[in-house]
Scaffold this motif. Structure first.
Motif, PDB file in Angstrom:
ATOM      1  N   HIS A   1       0.854  -1.196   0.000  1.00 61.93           N
ATOM      2  CA  HIS A   1       0.000   0.000   0.000  1.00 61.93           C
ATOM      3  C   HIS A   1       0.899   1.260   0.000  1.00 61.93           C
ATOM      4  CE1 HIS A   1      -2.788  -2.937   2.044  1.00 61.93           C
ATOM      5  NE2 HIS A   1      -3.653  -2.335   1.239  1.00 61.93           N
ATOM      6  N   TYR A   2       1.286   1.774  -1.161  1.00 65.86           N
ATOM      7  CA  TYR A   2       0.810   1.522  -2.510  1.00 65.86           C
ATOM      8  C   TYR A   2       2.033   1.520  -3.415  1.00 65.86           C
ATOM      9  CZ  TYR A   2      -3.539   2.578  -0.244  1.00 65.86           C
ATOM     10  OH  TYR A   2      -4.584   2.568   0.626  1.00 65.86           O
ATOM     11  N   PRO A   3       2.061   0.700  -4.479  1.00 65.07           N
ATOM     12  CA  PRO A   3       3.284   0.542  -5.258  1.00 65.07           C
ATOM     13  C   PRO A   3       3.594   1.688  -6.212  1.00 65.07           C
ATOM     14  CG  PRO A   3       1.544  -0.838  -6.164  1.00 65.07           C
ATOM     15  CD  PRO A   3       1.016  -0.250  -4.883  1.00 65.07           C
ATOM     16  N   ILE A   4       2.586   2.491  -6.575  1.00 64.75           N
ATOM     17  CA  ILE A   4       2.797   3.599  -7.522  1.00 64.75           C
ATOM     18  C   ILE A   4       2.244   4.883  -6.915  1.00 64.75           C
ATOM     19  CG2 ILE A   4       2.338   4.493  -9.835  1.00 64.75           C
ATOM     20  CD1 ILE A   4       1.857   1.603 -10.741  1.00 64.75           C
ATOM     21  N   PRO A   5       3.087   5.865  -6.621  1.00 71.14           N
ATOM     22  CA  PRO A   5       2.562   7.140  -6.115  1.00 71.14           C
ATOM     23  C   PRO A   5       1.671   7.799  -7.174  1.00 71.14           C
ATOM     24  CG  PRO A   5       4.963   7.007  -5.855  1.00 71.14           C
ATOM     25  CD  PRO A   5       4.549   5.870  -6.740  1.00 71.14           C
ATOM     26  N   PRO A   6       0.669   8.538  -6.747  1.00 74.99           N
ATOM     27  CA  PRO A   6      -0.269   9.121  -7.722  1.00 74.99           C
ATOM     28  C   PRO A   6       0.402   9.950  -8.810  1.00 74.99           C
ATOM     29  CG  PRO A   6      -1.162   9.310  -5.521  1.00 74.99           C
ATOM     30  CD  PRO A   6       0.229   8.776  -5.360  1.00 74.99           C
ATOM     31  N   HIS A   7       1.449  10.680  -8.469  1.00 71.59           N
ATOM     32  CA  HIS A   7       2.061  11.565  -9.475  1.00 71.59           C
ATOM     33  C   HIS A   7       2.755  10.793 -10.590  1.00 71.59           C
ATOM     34  CE1 HIS A   7       5.607  10.814  -6.900  1.00 71.59           C
ATOM     35  NE2 HIS A   7       6.342  11.156  -7.933  1.00 71.59           N
ATOM     36  N   LEU A   8       3.030   9.479 -10.364  1.00 73.02           N
ATOM     37  CA  LEU A   8       3.640   8.647 -11.397  1.00 73.02           C
ATOM     38  C   LEU A   8       2.622   7.732 -12.081  1.00 73.02           C
ATOM     39  CD1 LEU A   8       7.023   7.662  -9.692  1.00 73.02           C
ATOM     40  CD2 LEU A   8       6.562   9.532 -11.307  1.00 73.02           C
ATOM     41  N   SER A   9       1.367   7.836 -11.698  1.00 69.11           N
ATOM     42  CA  SER A   9       0.334   7.021 -12.315  1.00 69.11           C
ATOM     43  C   SER A   9       0.060   7.498 -13.731  1.00 69.11           C
ATOM     44  CB  SER A   9      -0.956   7.104 -11.496  1.00 69.11           C
ATOM     45  OG  SER A   9      -2.035   6.547 -12.200  1.00 69.11           O
ATOM     46  N   GLN A  10      -0.248   6.565 -14.613  1.00 72.00           N
ATOM     47  CA  GLN A  10      -0.615   6.912 -15.985  1.00 72.00           C
ATOM     48  C   GLN A  10      -1.812   7.861 -16.001  1.00 72.00           C
ATOM     49  OE1 GLN A  10      -1.364   3.507 -18.476  1.00 72.00           O
ATOM     50  NE2 GLN A  10      -2.192   4.723 -20.152  1.00 72.00           N
ATOM     51  N   ALA A  11      -2.725   7.682 -15.063  1.00 69.46           N
ATOM     52  CA  ALA A  11      -3.925   8.524 -15.020  1.00 69.46           C
ATOM     53  C   ALA A  11      -3.587   9.995 -14.834  1.00 69.46           C
ATOM     54  CB  ALA A  11      -4.850   8.056 -13.894  1.00 69.46           C
TER      55      ALA A  11
ATOM     56  N   PHE B   1       8.975  13.727  -6.212  1.00 67.17           N
ATOM     57  CA  PHE B   1       8.574  13.518  -4.812  1.00 67.17           C
ATOM     58  C   PHE B   1       9.317  12.281  -4.299  1.00 67.17           C
ATOM     59  CE2 PHE B   1       5.194  15.803  -6.945  1.00 67.17           C
ATOM     60  CZ  PHE B   1       5.066  16.910  -6.112  1.00 67.17           C
ATOM     61  N   PRO B   2      10.584  12.454  -3.973  1.00 68.50           N
ATOM     62  CA  PRO B   2      11.449  11.301  -3.672  1.00 68.50           C
ATOM     63  C   PRO B   2      11.054  10.520  -2.431  1.00 68.50           C
ATOM     64  CG  PRO B   2      12.584  13.375  -3.232  1.00 68.50           C
ATOM     65  CD  PRO B   2      11.342  13.721  -3.962  1.00 68.50           C
ATOM     66  N   ILE B   3      10.474  11.174  -1.446  1.00 72.37           N
ATOM     67  CA  ILE B   3      10.087  10.431  -0.238  1.00 72.37           C
ATOM     68  C   ILE B   3       8.926   9.494  -0.564  1.00 72.37           C
ATOM     69  CG2 ILE B   3       9.246  10.595   2.129  1.00 72.37           C
ATOM     70  CD1 ILE B   3      10.617  13.316   2.333  1.00 72.37           C
ATOM     71  N   ALA B   4       7.917   9.995  -1.251  1.00 74.84           N
ATOM     72  CA  ALA B   4       6.799   9.132  -1.645  1.00 74.84           C
ATOM     73  C   ALA B   4       7.282   7.988  -2.525  1.00 74.84           C
ATOM     74  CB  ALA B   4       5.735   9.941  -2.381  1.00 74.84           C
ATOM     75  N   GLU B   5       8.198   8.276  -3.421  1.00 78.57           N
ATOM     76  CA  GLU B   5       8.726   7.238  -4.307  1.00 78.57           C
ATOM     77  C   GLU B   5       9.523   6.202  -3.518  1.00 78.57           C
ATOM     78  OE1 GLU B   5      10.771   9.292  -7.496  1.00 78.57           O
ATOM     79  OE2 GLU B   5       9.073  10.674  -7.706  1.00 78.57           O
ATOM     80  N   ARG B   6      10.274   6.670  -2.543  1.00 73.57           N
ATOM     81  CA  ARG B   6      11.032   5.727  -1.700  1.00 73.57           C
ATOM     82  C   ARG B   6      10.087   4.862  -0.879  1.00 73.57           C
ATOM     83  NH1 ARG B   6      13.015   6.686   3.440  1.00 73.57           N
ATOM     84  NH2 ARG B   6      12.934   8.954   3.148  1.00 73.57           N
ATOM     85  N   TYR B   7       9.067   5.484  -0.300  1.00 75.18           N
ATOM     86  CA  TYR B   7       8.105   4.705   0.486  1.00 75.18           C
ATOM     87  C   TYR B   7       7.412   3.660  -0.388  1.00 75.18           C
ATOM     88  CZ  TYR B   7       8.367   7.832   4.572  1.00 75.18           C
ATOM     89  OH  TYR B   7       8.766   8.533   5.683  1.00 75.18           O
ATOM     90  N   ALA B   8       7.065   4.027  -1.632  1.00 76.35           N
ATOM     91  CA  ALA B   8       6.391   3.087  -2.519  1.00 76.35           C
ATOM     92  C   ALA B   8       7.252   1.864  -2.812  1.00 76.35           C
ATOM     93  CB  ALA B   8       6.025   3.777  -3.826  1.00 76.35           C
ATOM     94  N   ALA B   9       8.573   2.018  -2.697  1.00 79.68           N
ATOM     95  CA  ALA B   9       9.496   0.918  -2.974  1.00 79.68           C
ATOM     96  C   ALA B   9       9.855   0.103  -1.732  1.00 79.68           C
ATOM     97  CB  ALA B   9      10.784   1.471  -3.595  1.00 79.68           C
TER      98      ALA B   9
END
Length: 369
Positions: free
Chosen positions: A309-319, A330-338
């Protein structure tokens, strides 16, 4: 031993007779939309939250976008939201034509309230406080920023049913509280359902009209509304669940405490609870820098389910490619997603099952390459 990441049938089994009796009562009653069960649930949920009003809706996403719509937030406006929030939170903003402005999470996995003010612009109209994983955001700081800049505060309480910030139940701390009753939630329905809570009588009245095609009197439509009605069956079943919510939360607190006591090693970081908050432990989320996927694969081999929860942060979503964000924004969100991984957590989980999870996690040795 096979252990699911979440086992909804276990919670059902704890009070099956009550659910079945209520379902039959509603089915035999012959009234299925906007009746006495919805009215009673709205009163009871508002009382639990500590808000004056509750309006039942069809889903948590409906609660979000309808709340922003009724607050007058739309095209040209901005709403501040956590960069690691579930994408539905962002959809609640963008469905109305408004733009999300992302702020990074803090060590408690929720929005870094101290960083919000720097994101405020002349177009900012609201802050969406997402109480992720069952723990409250820092609502004191968020409220202070909102007051200084004349902003609305919308709480996303989808994962936080009955937990608190400084003794007050979340959903009563902003202008609007938005709840999802998706089956996996703390007080989950047996299908989709949601609601908003508020202390504003005008907003509550307009929400009741809007959810029913913009009508309070049949065939007299005041506004262009939506079909977003909490049905009688789900409302009745939610009333049963609400009587057991504190029991459910207490059980999850015990499970979380056992995880806290039993998990060890430098491989993972256990959840941290913000001072002033408690948690309803919707999820027990550990951080596994550099080895999350390996841990998930290892646990799967042991018959233990996990969820990311969750593998893709919203800003990197295709949508949301149209927003123009790129990896690294947003490196912190990206790090958390990983690195985040949700361990099994559900009502009815046995100590033997949890011990199996704890022992398996503690046996894991990450690849040193």
């Amino acid at each position: 031993m096979q252990i699911l990441a979440n086992d909804l049938k276990r919670q059902y089994g704890l009070h099956a007779a009550e659910y079945e009796a209520k379902a039959l009562e509603v089915l035999r009653g012959g009234w299925y939309i906007l009746g006495k069960e919805v009215e009673a649930f709205e009163r009871e949920w508002a009382a639990m939250v500590g808000a004056r009003f509750c309006v039942g809706l069809a889903s948590g996403l409906d609660a979000l976008w309808i709340a922003f719509r009724l607050l007058g937030i739309g095209a040209g406006d901005e709403v501040i939201v956590a960069s690691n929030a579930y994408i539905a939170c962002v959809m609640g903003i963008t469905i109305n034509g408004a733009a999300p402005v992302f702020v990074e999470p803090d060590e408690y996995d929720n929005i870094d309230a101290a960083a919000i003010e720097a994101a405020v612009t002349p177009r900012t109209r609201a802050i969406l406080a997402v109480h992720l994983y069952g723990q409250s955001c820092d609502m004191d700081t968020i409220g202070a920023v909102a007051r200084r800049h004349g902003l609305k505060v919308v709480e996303d309480c989808a994962q936080s049913h009955g937990n608190h910030w400084r003794g007050r139940v979340v959903g009563s701390l902003g202008d609007v509280g938005c709840f999802s009753f998706y089956p996996t939630k703390g007080c989950g329905a047996f299908g989709d359902a949601g609601c908003i809570t508020t202390n504003d009588p005008d907003l509550a009245d307009r929400a009741r009209v809007f959810r029913n095609y913009g009508s309070r009197v049949r065939y007299q439509n005041e506004v262009v509304g939506a079909n977003s009605r909490l049905d009688e069956l789900q409302a009745g079943l939610l009333r049963v669940k609400l009587t057991h919510l504190e029991e459910f939360n207490a059980e999850r607190r015990r499970l979380a405490a056992r995880y806290d006591a039993g998990l060890r090693g430098d491989t993972l970081r256990k959840p941290r609870i913000r001072p002033g908050a408690d948690s309803s432990w919707h999820q027990y989320v550990v951080h596994l820098p550099g080895c999350r996927d390996a841990m998930a694969a290892y646990l799967k081999e042991q018959g233990i389910g996990t969820i990311i929860h969750y593998p893709i942060p919203p800003h990197l979503s295709q949508a949301y490619a149209y927003l123009g964000h790129k990896r690294g924004d947003f490196p912190i969100a990206e790090r958390y997603a990983a690195e985040v991984l949700s361990l099994p957590m559900y009502n009815g989980m046995t100590e033997a099952e949890q011990d199996c999870v704890i022992e398996a996690v503690n046996r894991f040795v990450p690849d040193k390459k």
